[in-house]
Design a protein around this motif. Structure first.
Motif, PDB file in Angstrom:
ATOM      1  N   THR A 248       0.833   4.992  12.548  1.00 31.19           N
ATOM      2  CA  THR A 248       1.584   4.367  11.451  1.00 31.19           C
ATOM      3  C   THR A 248       0.701   3.769  10.332  1.00 31.19           C
ATOM      4  O   THR A 248       1.179   2.939   9.552  1.00 31.19           O
ATOM      5  N   CYS A 249      -0.573   4.171  10.239  1.00 33.16           N
ATOM      6  CA  CYS A 249      -1.453   3.722   9.156  1.00 33.16           C
ATOM      7  C   CYS A 249      -1.644   2.189   9.169  1.00 33.16           C
ATOM      8  O   CYS A 249      -1.452   1.549  10.191  1.00 33.16           O
TER       9      CYS A 249
ATOM     10  N   MET B  55       0.841  -1.194   0.000  1.00 34.96           N
ATOM     11  CA  MET B  55       0.000   0.000   0.000  1.00 34.96           C
ATOM     12  C   MET B  55       0.883   1.255   0.000  1.00 34.96           C
ATOM     13  O   MET B  55       1.777   1.376   0.826  1.00 34.96           O
ATOM     14  N   GLU B  56       0.592   2.122  -0.912  1.00 34.99           N
ATOM     15  CA  GLU B  56       1.405   3.322  -1.092  1.00 34.99           C
ATOM     16  C   GLU B  56       1.124   4.373  -0.015  1.00 34.99           C
ATOM     17  O   GLU B  56       0.007   4.469   0.503  1.00 34.99           O
ATOM     18  N   PHE B  57       2.125   5.167   0.289  1.00 35.79           N
ATOM     19  CA  PHE B  57       1.953   6.337   1.146  1.00 35.79           C
ATOM     20  C   PHE B  57       2.118   7.593   0.296  1.00 35.79           C
ATOM     21  O   PHE B  57       2.940   7.621  -0.617  1.00 35.79           O
TER      22      PHE B  57
ATOM     23  N   LYS C  68      -4.632   5.133   2.011  1.00 32.66           N
ATOM     24  CA  LYS C  68      -5.981   4.543   1.893  1.00 32.66           C
ATOM     25  C   LYS C  68      -6.981   5.073   2.910  1.00 32.66           C
ATOM     26  O   LYS C  68      -7.659   4.304   3.607  1.00 32.66           O
ATOM     27  N   GLY C  69      -7.085   6.377   3.049  1.00 28.74           N
ATOM     28  CA  GLY C  69      -8.118   6.950   3.907  1.00 28.74           C
ATOM     29  C   GLY C  69      -7.735   7.149   5.357  1.00 28.74           C
ATOM     30  O   GLY C  69      -8.557   7.615   6.149  1.00 28.74           O
ATOM     31  N   VAL C  70      -6.513   6.788   5.727  1.00 30.27           N
ATOM     32  CA  VAL C  70      -6.038   7.083   7.082  1.00 30.27           C
ATOM     33  C   VAL C  70      -4.753   7.910   6.979  1.00 30.27           C
ATOM     34  O   VAL C  70      -4.060   7.858   5.959  1.00 30.27           O
ATOM     35  N   ARG C  71      -4.477   8.656   8.064  1.00 33.11           N
ATOM     36  CA  ARG C  71      -3.391   9.634   7.976  1.00 33.11           C
ATOM     37  C   ARG C  71      -2.535   9.611   9.246  1.00 33.11           C
ATOM     38  O   ARG C  71      -3.060   9.587  10.360  1.00 33.11           O
TER      39      ARG C  71
ATOM     40  N   GLY D 210     -10.732  11.941   6.940  1.00 32.93           N
ATOM     41  CA  GLY D 210     -11.401  13.119   6.396  1.00 32.93           C
ATOM     42  C   GLY D 210     -10.369  14.165   6.009  1.00 32.93           C
ATOM     43  O   GLY D 210      -9.244  13.832   5.596  1.00 32.93           O
ATOM     44  N   ASP D 211     -10.730  15.433   6.138  1.00 39.85           N
ATOM     45  CA  ASP D 211      -9.810  16.513   5.769  1.00 39.85           C
ATOM     46  C   ASP D 211      -8.603  16.537   6.706  1.00 39.85           C
ATOM     47  O   ASP D 211      -8.727  16.258   7.903  1.00 39.85           O
TER      48      ASP D 211
END
Ligand SMILES: [Zn+2]
Length: 234
Positions: free
Chosen positions: A36-37, A1-3, A18-21, A181-182
């Motif tokens: 760490t996602c 999975m890419e960052f 993928k939607g987490v930060r 989200g944002d």
């Protein structure tokens, strides 16, 4: 999975997967990574930004926040989260305990630990009073907060929102950096979170729609203004 990495403020980067930060804060002789996602090699993504030693701080133990923890020898997490972390069966928690009021300094930033139980028992946020921002994990966000399932406690969540909103009204922060989200959210979104929690707890909330299919049918999406949550009203 890419960052993907994006600078959002002086010496602060958002690292998305993928939607987490996660957030990386850098100083001249040290760096702090917050979460760490899902997994993969987040350390290499960090190394494109800093070559300084990195301290990992974990906001909470959901799987989308702990996937690369083993890449970091120095990790801190609120002690109320240890049991839940270990119960996930993804390895023993090696984190050192952190408590309300502990401070991590990195460059010009001074990150103060704020305990905000509810989303999980040991959820924690990081407050920089001088730069007036809060790194909030999942508790404050414009995405949909998971309030159904293991370890969720809506009354405790509401108390944590009240606590954060009082700090906001006292002028301690005006910007939030959330994990979903944002990436940058005005802190007055807390008013929407509070109204939503009150509506759901009082039984007056009307579902805005279904929840994703992996939830039981009783779980619905609830919304007030910019705040959203997945929850099962009995
Ligand atoms: Zn999350």
């Amino acid at each position: 999975m890419e960052f993907t990495t994006k600078q959002i403020a002086e010496h602060i980067w958002a690292i998305d997967q993928k939607g987490v930060r996660s957030f990386l804060l850098t100083g001249p002789d040290s760096a702090v990574l917050v979460d760490t996602c899902f997994g993969g090699d987040i350390l290499s993504a960090c190394r494109t930004i800093t070559d300084q030693p990195i301290t990992l701080i974990t906001t909470h133990s959901d799987g989308d926040h702990c996937g690369c923890d083993q890449q970091f020898p120095v990790q801190y997490m609120h002690s109320a989260e240890f049991e839940r972390y270990n119960s996930r069966g993804k390895g023993e928690c090696k984190a050192k305990p952190m408590q309300e009021g502990d401070v991590f300094t990195v460059g010009e930033y001074r990150l103060e630990v704020i305990w905000i139980p509810g989303h999980t028992p040991g959820s924690a946020a990081l407050l920089d009073r001088q730069h007036r921002f809060l790194i909030s994990g999942d508790t404050v966000q414009s995405g949909c907060i998971f309030m159904h399932g293991d370890g969720r406690d809506l009354p405790a969540f509401r108390e944590s929102i009240v606590k954060l909103n009082a700090m906001r009204r006292d002028g301690l922060f005006d910007t939030v950096y959330p994990a979903h989200g944002d990436a940058v959210v005005p802190a007055d979104i807390l008013e929407d979170h509070l109204a939503l929690a009150d509506e759901v707890l009082s039984g007056t909330a009307v579902p805005a729609g279904p929840a994703p299919e992996w939830f039981p049918d009783t779980v619905k999406t609830y919304r007030h203004g910019r705040a959203q949550m997945y929850y099962a009203c009995l």
